[in-house]
Design an enzyme around this catalytic site. Structure first.
Site, short mmCIF file in Angstrom:
data_model
loop_
_atom_site.label_atom_id
_atom_site.label_comp_id
_atom_site.label_asym_id
_atom_site.label_seq_id
_atom_site.Cartn_x
_atom_site.Cartn_y
_atom_site.Cartn_z
N GLU A 1 27.74 48.13 36.91
CA GLU A 1 28.71 48.12 38.02
C GLU A 1 28.05 47.58 39.29
O GLU A 1 26.84 47.40 39.37
CB GLU A 1 29.24 49.52 38.30
CG GLU A 1 30.64 49.79 37.76
CD GLU A 1 31.74 49.05 38.51
OE1 GLU A 1 31.40 48.20 39.38
OE2 GLU A 1 32.91 49.28 38.22
N ARG B 1 32.22 61.77 41.86
CA ARG B 1 31.06 60.93 42.14
C ARG B 1 31.51 59.71 42.92
O ARG B 1 32.69 59.35 42.91
CB ARG B 1 30.36 60.49 40.85
CG ARG B 1 31.20 59.62 39.92
CD ARG B 1 30.35 59.13 38.75
NE ARG B 1 31.12 58.41 37.74
CZ ARG B 1 31.45 57.13 37.82
NH1 ARG B 1 31.12 56.43 38.89
NH2 ARG B 1 32.13 56.54 36.85
N ASN C 1 31.84 55.73 43.52
CA ASN C 1 32.09 54.76 42.46
C ASN C 1 31.96 53.30 42.85
O ASN C 1 31.54 52.50 42.04
CB ASN C 1 33.48 54.99 41.86
CG ASN C 1 33.70 54.22 40.58
OD1 ASN C 1 32.86 54.29 39.68
ND2 ASN C 1 34.81 53.49 40.49
N GLU D 1 37.63 61.54 34.95
CA GLU D 1 38.66 60.50 34.89
C GLU D 1 40.04 61.06 34.60
O GLU D 1 40.82 60.51 33.82
CB GLU D 1 38.28 59.45 33.84
CG GLU D 1 36.92 58.81 34.10
CD GLU D 1 36.53 57.74 33.09
OE1 GLU D 1 37.39 57.39 32.25
OE2 GLU D 1 35.39 57.26 33.14
N ASN E 1 38.57 51.98 42.87
CA ASN E 1 37.69 50.83 42.70
C ASN E 1 37.90 49.88 43.87
O ASN E 1 38.97 49.82 44.44
CB ASN E 1 37.92 50.12 41.37
CG ASN E 1 36.91 50.55 40.32
OD1 ASN E 1 35.71 50.32 40.46
ND2 ASN E 1 37.38 51.23 39.27
N ASP F 1 39.42 46.97 37.44
CA ASP F 1 38.15 47.53 37.90
C ASP F 1 37.81 46.88 39.24
O ASP F 1 38.69 46.55 40.00
CB ASP F 1 37.07 47.32 36.83
CG ASP F 1 36.05 48.46 36.80
OD1 ASP F 1 35.54 48.81 37.88
OD2 ASP F 1 35.75 48.97 35.71
#
Length: 285
Positions: free
Chosen positions: A15, A98, A100, A119, A146, A192
Site C-alpha cells: 500500500e 488503524r 490506512n 473491515e 481510502n 482502493d
C-alpha cells in the site's frame, strides 16, 4: 498499456506508494507484514525497514525524515536509525482501528484516514494533521477509508468508501470540507487508493478488480489498465519526469489456488500511464 513487475516481494498488503524526489525513489509499505519499503529505479536497490505495528502509509517530511501512519498513531520515522516516534494518536480510544491511507496537501498538512481493522464497523474517519494538531474533517464515517487525494488546484479532495464501492469528491476551502458529492460508483472490485494526475484525472485502483481505472474530472470513465493480479491497492507517479506509474498490490485474501494462479500477487508494478503526475509536497509537521 503493459504492466511489469519491478519488485516481486510478495507483499501481504502492499500500500501507500509515494515518489520522493529527494531520494529519487519510490517508498511504500506492507501493512500486514508491517514494513516500510524503498525502491530506487536507477540502481534497482530494494531496501526495507521493519515497523512496530501495522503501517498504512509513509510520507516525506520537510525536516528530512518521514511521517508514518501506524495502527498506534502518526509517527515520525527516521530511516537512518529505523526509529519511530509518536506524534499524534487520533484514535487511541479505538484500538480496533488503524490508519490506512494519507496524502500531503499543498499547504503541507497531512490528510489521513482510518478504518476498522476487522473491515466491518463504520468507525473509519478522515483527519487533517498540521502543526496545530489533528482534527476530524467531519466527513461521514465508513468501514474502510481510502485516499484522500487532491486535484491539482487543491480545491477538490477525492476519497473512497471502499466497502460501499463509492468514490466521493469534496470541495475544500481553507483546509475545511465544505461540500461533498458522489464522483463514481464502482461496479468491479472495490475502490482502493485514489491518485490524481497533472491533468486532474483520477486514477482508482481496484481491489479484487484486476485493474486500475482513470476518470476525468467530471467522473466519466476514460480507460482501464489490466493487471495479472487481482488486488491492486494504489498507484503513484514517479521517475525524474513523473511519467512512470507504480502500483502496489496485495496477496491478502487469496486462496492457495489463487496464489498459484497469481504468482506476482503482492509485487510492485510499473507502467507508462501516458501522462505525468503531480509533484509531491513535503509534510510540514
Amino acid at each position: 498499456m503493459t504492466v511489469q513487475s519491478v519488485w516481486a516481494l510478495g507483499a501481504t498488503l502492499g500500500e501507500g506508494p509515494v515518489w520522493i524526489e529527494r531520494d529519487a525513489a519510490l517508498w511504500f509499505v506492507d501493512i500486514k507484514a508491517p514494513a516500510i519499503h524503498r525502491f530506487t529505479p536507477a540502481t534497482g536497490e530494494q531496501r526495507s525497514w521493519a515497523a512496530p505495528a501495522q503501517v498504512g502509509w509513509v510520507l516525506p517530511s520537510a525536516r528530512g525524515d518521514m511521517i508514518a501512519g501506524l495502527q498506534t498513531g502518526v509517527h515520525r520515522f527516521d530511516p537512518a536509525t529505523g526509529a519511530f516516534t509518536l506524534l499524534a494518536a487520533p484514535e487511541a480510544h479505538l484500538p480496533g482501528n488503524r490508519l490506512n491511507d494519507a496524502t500531503v496537501a499543498g499547504d503541507g498538512a497531512i490528510w489521513l484516514g482510518s478504518m476498522d481493522d476487522g473491515e466491518a464497523a463504520e468507525t473509519g474517519h478522515f483527519y487533517r494533521l498540521d502543526g496545530a494538531g489533528c482534527v476530524d474533517t467531519g466527513l461521514p464515517p465508513v468501514s474502510i477509508t481510502n485516499g484522500p487525494a487532491f486535484s491539482p488546484d487543491g480545491a477538490t479532495l477525492y476519497h473512497n468508501d471502499t466497502l460501499g464501492r463509492k468514490v466521493w469528491a469534496s470541495t475544500v476551502e481553507d483546509g475545511r470540507v465544505v461540500a461533498t458529492r458522489l464522483f463514481a460508483d464502482i461496479d468491479e472490485g472495490y475502490p482502493d487508493g485514489p491518485c490524481v494526475d497533472a491533468e486532474g484525472c483520477v486514477w482508482v485502483s481496484l481491489f479484487a478488480g484486476w485493474g486500475v481505472r482513470r476518470y476525468d474530472p467530471s467522473g466519466a470513465l476514460m480507460q482501464t489498465i489490466r493487471f495479472p493480479v487481482a488486488n491492486i491497492t494504489k498507484i503513484a507517479f514517479g521517475g525524474p519526469d513523473l511519467r512512470t506509474a507504480y502500483a502496489t498490490t496485495a496477496a491478502k485474501g487469496l486462496s492457495a489456488q489463487e496464489r498459484a494462479q497469481q504468482p506476482l500477487a503482492g509485487a510492485l508494478f510499473a507502467f507508462d500511464p501516458g501522462v505525468a503526475g503531480q509533484a509531491g509536497v513535503l509534510a510540514q509537521v
